[in-house]
Design a protein around this motif. Structure first.
Motif, short mmCIF file in Angstrom:
data_model
loop_
_atom_site.label_atom_id
_atom_site.label_comp_id
_atom_site.label_asym_id
_atom_site.label_seq_id
_atom_site.Cartn_x
_atom_site.Cartn_y
_atom_site.Cartn_z
N GLU A 204 -4.70 -4.63 7.26
CA GLU A 204 -3.34 -4.19 6.95
C GLU A 204 -2.30 -5.01 7.71
O GLU A 204 -2.53 -5.42 8.86
CB GLU A 204 -3.16 -2.71 7.30
CG GLU A 204 -4.04 -1.79 6.46
CD GLU A 204 -4.12 -0.38 6.99
OE1 GLU A 204 -4.62 0.49 6.27
OE2 GLU A 204 -3.68 -0.15 8.15
N LYS B 203 0.83 -1.20 0.00
CA LYS B 203 0.00 0.00 0.00
C LYS B 203 0.87 1.25 0.00
O LYS B 203 0.66 2.18 -0.77
CB LYS B 203 -0.93 0.02 1.21
CG LYS B 203 -2.01 -1.06 1.19
CD LYS B 203 -2.98 -0.91 2.33
CE LYS B 203 -3.89 0.29 2.15
NZ LYS B 203 -4.97 0.32 3.17
N GLN B 204 1.86 1.27 0.90
CA GLN B 204 2.75 2.43 0.98
C GLN B 204 3.96 2.05 1.82
O GLN B 204 3.92 1.12 2.62
CB GLN B 204 2.04 3.63 1.61
CG GLN B 204 1.55 3.39 3.03
CD GLN B 204 0.77 4.57 3.58
OE1 GLN B 204 0.08 5.27 2.85
NE2 GLN B 204 0.86 4.79 4.87
N SER C 215 -5.35 -8.05 -0.23
CA SER C 215 -4.87 -8.30 -1.60
C SER C 215 -4.23 -9.67 -1.76
O SER C 215 -3.93 -10.08 -2.89
CB SER C 215 -3.87 -7.22 -2.00
OG SER C 215 -2.64 -7.36 -1.28
N ASP D 88 -1.36 -4.45 1.97
CA ASP D 88 -2.80 -4.67 1.94
C ASP D 88 -3.09 -6.15 2.17
O ASP D 88 -2.87 -6.98 1.30
CB ASP D 88 -3.35 -4.22 0.59
CG ASP D 88 -4.86 -4.37 0.49
OD1 ASP D 88 -5.49 -4.79 1.47
OD2 ASP D 88 -5.40 -4.06 -0.58
#
Length: 202
Positions: A112, A65-66, A88, A85
């Motif tokens: 997360e 995600k980041q 995912s 994520d």
């Protein structure tokens, strides 16, 4: 004995040279000691997992995600986080994927997976390849776990690449083992991360 003007001038030049050299050294050291900011590019990051069972090995991936990290090279202190994520995660095999999300990760409840490093063990070279260990807190399924991850890092003038490999003992960390009469899987999953991104100074 009185020294000649040439000798006196020569000594003054030497003293000036030493002062300039010392100043440049201090300036260079200070610049090197400045914090470095590492950005992880989700488009150039893969998070793969491997879970073995008695019949075949399940391989899949998650999406980043980041990720952003800030390193103090002088102390090795590291701050920031890498966020994945959890929803995912997929192997392309329907039933195992559904069991992973519903029974193991409970990804609707814990969407997360986050690694928050706090220090680098070893020397990170300003250019070229380095082998280091990254220590921090790994949060998965709502719980924090201390973790040290071996990492291979390669530094370039304005970007960096990194590869990490580690194991997540998910059962001992409180998650359910999805094994049943027909499926016997390992109680630990291997994680391989390959990433790249920009590096700069704040």
């Amino acid at each position: 004995m009185k020294e000649s003007g040439f000798t006196f001038h020569k000594r003054r030049l030497c003293r000036r040279f030493l002062m300039v050299t010392a100043l440049l050294t201090v300036t260079s050291t200070a610049a090197t000691a400045q914090s470095l900011v590492f950005q992880l590019d989700p488009q150039h990051t893969t998070v793969n997992y491997t879970l073995g069972d008695v019949i075949h090995t399940v391989r899949g991936n998650f999406r980043l995600k980041q990720g952003s990290l800030r390193l103090d090279p002088a102390s090795g202190k590291l701050a920031g986080e890498i966020m994945v994520d959890a929803k995912s995660g997929e192997s392309g095999i329907g039933l195992p994927d559904r069991k992973m999300h519903r029974e193991v990760l409970e990804s609707n409840r814990y969407p997360e997976i986050v690694f928050r490093p706090d220090r680098v063990e070893g020397t990170l070279l300003p250019q070229g390849r380095s082998s280091v260990r990254v220590h921090g807190i790994f949060n998965i399924h709502g719980s924090d776990h201390e973790l040290t991850v071996p990492a291979e890092v390669e530094m370039f003038p304005d970007y960096w690449t990194g590869t990490l490999h580690f194991a997540v003992p998910y059962v001992s960390w409180g998650m359910k083992n999805p094994s049943n009469l027909f499926l016997k899987v390992s109680e630990s999953v291997d994680i391989d991360v390959s990433t790249a991104g920009t590096v700069g100074r704040p």
